[in-house]
Design a protein around this motif. Structure first.
Motif, PDB file in Angstrom:
ATOM      1  N   GLU A   2     -15.514 -19.260  44.116  1.00 55.56           N
ATOM      2  CA  GLU A   2     -15.648 -17.859  44.529  1.00 55.56           C
ATOM      3  C   GLU A   2     -16.786 -17.170  43.763  1.00 55.56           C
ATOM      4  O   GLU A   2     -17.055 -17.500  42.611  1.00 55.56           O
ATOM      5  CB  GLU A   2     -14.338 -17.107  44.292  1.00 55.56           C
ATOM      6  CG  GLU A   2     -13.142 -17.706  45.003  1.00 55.56           C
ATOM      7  CD  GLU A   2     -13.334 -17.832  46.496  1.00 55.56           C
ATOM      8  OE1 GLU A   2     -14.155 -17.076  47.049  1.00 55.56           O
ATOM      9  OE2 GLU A   2     -12.687 -18.689  47.124  1.00 55.56           O
ATOM     10  N   LYS A  34      -6.695 -12.710  42.307  1.00 57.91           N
ATOM     11  CA  LYS A  34      -5.477 -13.427  42.696  1.00 57.91           C
ATOM     12  C   LYS A  34      -5.532 -13.884  44.155  1.00 57.91           C
ATOM     13  O   LYS A  34      -4.942 -14.900  44.524  1.00 57.91           O
ATOM     14  CB  LYS A  34      -4.263 -12.532  42.468  1.00 57.91           C
ATOM     15  CG  LYS A  34      -3.941 -12.304  40.999  1.00 57.91           C
ATOM     16  CD  LYS A  34      -2.750 -11.372  40.819  1.00 57.91           C
ATOM     17  CE  LYS A  34      -2.453 -11.142  39.345  1.00 57.91           C
ATOM     18  NZ  LYS A  34      -1.321 -10.189  39.150  1.00 57.91           N
ATOM     19  N   ASN A  36      -8.152 -14.941  45.569  1.00 62.51           N
ATOM     20  CA  ASN A  36      -9.279 -15.877  45.676  1.00 62.51           C
ATOM     21  C   ASN A  36     -10.449 -15.301  46.476  1.00 62.51           C
ATOM     22  O   ASN A  36     -11.146 -16.017  47.205  1.00 62.51           O
ATOM     23  CB  ASN A  36      -8.823 -17.196  46.314  1.00 62.51           C
ATOM     24  CG  ASN A  36      -7.832 -17.954  45.446  1.00 62.51           C
ATOM     25  OD1 ASN A  36      -7.990 -18.000  44.223  1.00 62.51           O
ATOM     26  ND2 ASN A  36      -6.815 -18.519  46.066  1.00 62.51           N
ATOM     27  N   SER A  39     -14.412 -14.427  41.733  1.00 59.28           N
ATOM     28  CA  SER A  39     -14.148 -15.225  40.537  1.00 59.28           C
ATOM     29  C   SER A  39     -13.445 -14.409  39.453  1.00 59.28           C
ATOM     30  O   SER A  39     -13.580 -13.180  39.390  1.00 59.28           O
ATOM     31  CB  SER A  39     -15.466 -15.773  39.994  1.00 59.28           C
ATOM     32  OG  SER A  39     -15.314 -16.296  38.689  1.00 59.28           O
ATOM     33  N   SER A  40     -12.726 -15.101  38.582  1.00 58.62           N
ATOM     34  CA  SER A  40     -12.069 -14.443  37.451  1.00 58.62           C
ATOM     35  C   SER A  40     -13.070 -13.935  36.423  1.00 58.62           C
ATOM     36  O   SER A  40     -12.722 -13.192  35.509  1.00 58.62           O
ATOM     37  CB  SER A  40     -11.093 -15.414  36.770  1.00 58.62           C
ATOM     38  OG  SER A  40     -11.784 -16.566  36.311  1.00 58.62           O
TER      39      SER A  40
END
Length: 315
Positions: A2, A34, A36, A39-40
């Motif tokens: 992502e 969460k 998707n 990106s985190s």
């Protein structure tokens, strides 16, 4: 994998809204991670544009307590467009896509997913466009309408009902970096980049707290900057008008000569004074328009930095 999203938020004296803005953007980023969607490693990047209140102090506090918050502190107030550019140029070093928005929560953050979706469908630039102006006052609604129409008539390529709520890919921002002008009008410059674009409609809300940083005086100045930064049509209009006046004066000269030989004498004092005032005013206005362009050329030739970053806090 992502994309890494950075949300760039220029701030000038925004201490009253930062807590709520951070709360809402953090919740939205969490949901997007969460789900998707992004990106985190995605972050919120506040750009402090030389605020005189506690804005930078508050940004620092959130940086320490909130994993998503980062910040850029300009050395002095450089104006919204330069602050936004500073954020974009900094964020592109860390992000795949950047979404810019104001700090006052008027831009609907619930459509952030749609921006990213359009990017994944191939758009390099996605414009946030207001679906309506029902919440605007009569004056603001019609002055905004006039603004876009005048811009269009002056030859400025601009997206109707779009402010600075947009997504740009890393590639698009790198191309934007090639535009070196000091007199920034990003709404007119970014459409020049090209690439595939799309729009996302949203309903603009009222300001959450604090006062607008764009009163009528600044809006007028912003419009003048936009026209003179992206178009030379005003100078061409002056040339055209001058030519028309020349033709009219020739016709009047012929009329006066014919009247003289026919023995017609007309007391022309009022007409003379009106014409003198008209042409005098027009000449002063024309000099002013030309002077506006000369002033911009003067500022461009100095090649002064558009912004100076005093501090940067990035995770």
């Amino acid at each position: 994998m992502e994309p890494i999203l950075y949300i760039v938020v220029p701030c000038y004296n925004e201490e009253e809204v930062l807590a709520e803005t951070t709360k809402r953007l953090t919740a939205k980023l969490n949901a997007m991670i969460k789900g998707n969607v992004v990106s985190s490693e995605s972050r919120i990047m506040y750009v402090n544009d030389g605020s005189k209140d506690r804005t930078w102090e508050i940004i620092n506090d959130f940086y320490k307590s909130n994993e998503f918050v980062t910040g850029v502190n300009l050395s002095r107030n450089r104006g919204h467009q330069n602050a936004l550019l500073a954020g974009l140029m900094t964020a592109k070093e860390y992000a795949d896509i950047v979404i810019s928005m104001d700090a006052d929560l008027q831009d609907d953050i619930e459509v952030l997913d749609k921006f990213v979706e359009e990017y994944k469908n191939g758009s390099e630039i996605v414009y946030g466009v207001r679906s309506s102006r029902k919440k605007d006052t009569f004056f603001k609604k019609h002055t905004a309408l006039a603004f876009y129409k005048i811009m269009e008539k002056m030859g400025v390529e601009i997206v109707y009902n779009h402010a600075d709520y947009r997504l740009m890919s890393k590639r698009a921002i790198e191309e934007l970096a090639g535009y070196k002008e000091v007199n920034l009008f990003l709404r007119g410059i970014i459409p020049m980049i090209g690439f595939k674009t799309s729009t996302v409609e949203y309903e603009r809300d009222k300001r959450f707290a604090g006062e607008s940083k764009y009163p009528l005086k600044k809006m007028i100045a912003f419009a003048i900057d936009g026209i003179t930064s992206c178009s030379i049509k005003p100078i061409r209009l002056i040339t055209t008008f001058g030519f028309l006046i020349f033709l009219i004066s020739m016709l009047l000269l012929i009329y006066v000569v014919i009247g003289y030989f026919l023995g017609n004498t007309v007391a022309g004092w009022p007409t003379l004074m009106v014409l003198m005032c008209f042409f005098g005013g027009f000449q002063i206005m024309s000099i002013g328009v030309v002077g506006e362009y000369v002033g911009k050329i003067y500022m461009e030739t100095k090649e002064r930095p558009r912004f100076i970053i005093a501090d940067k806090i990035v995770k």
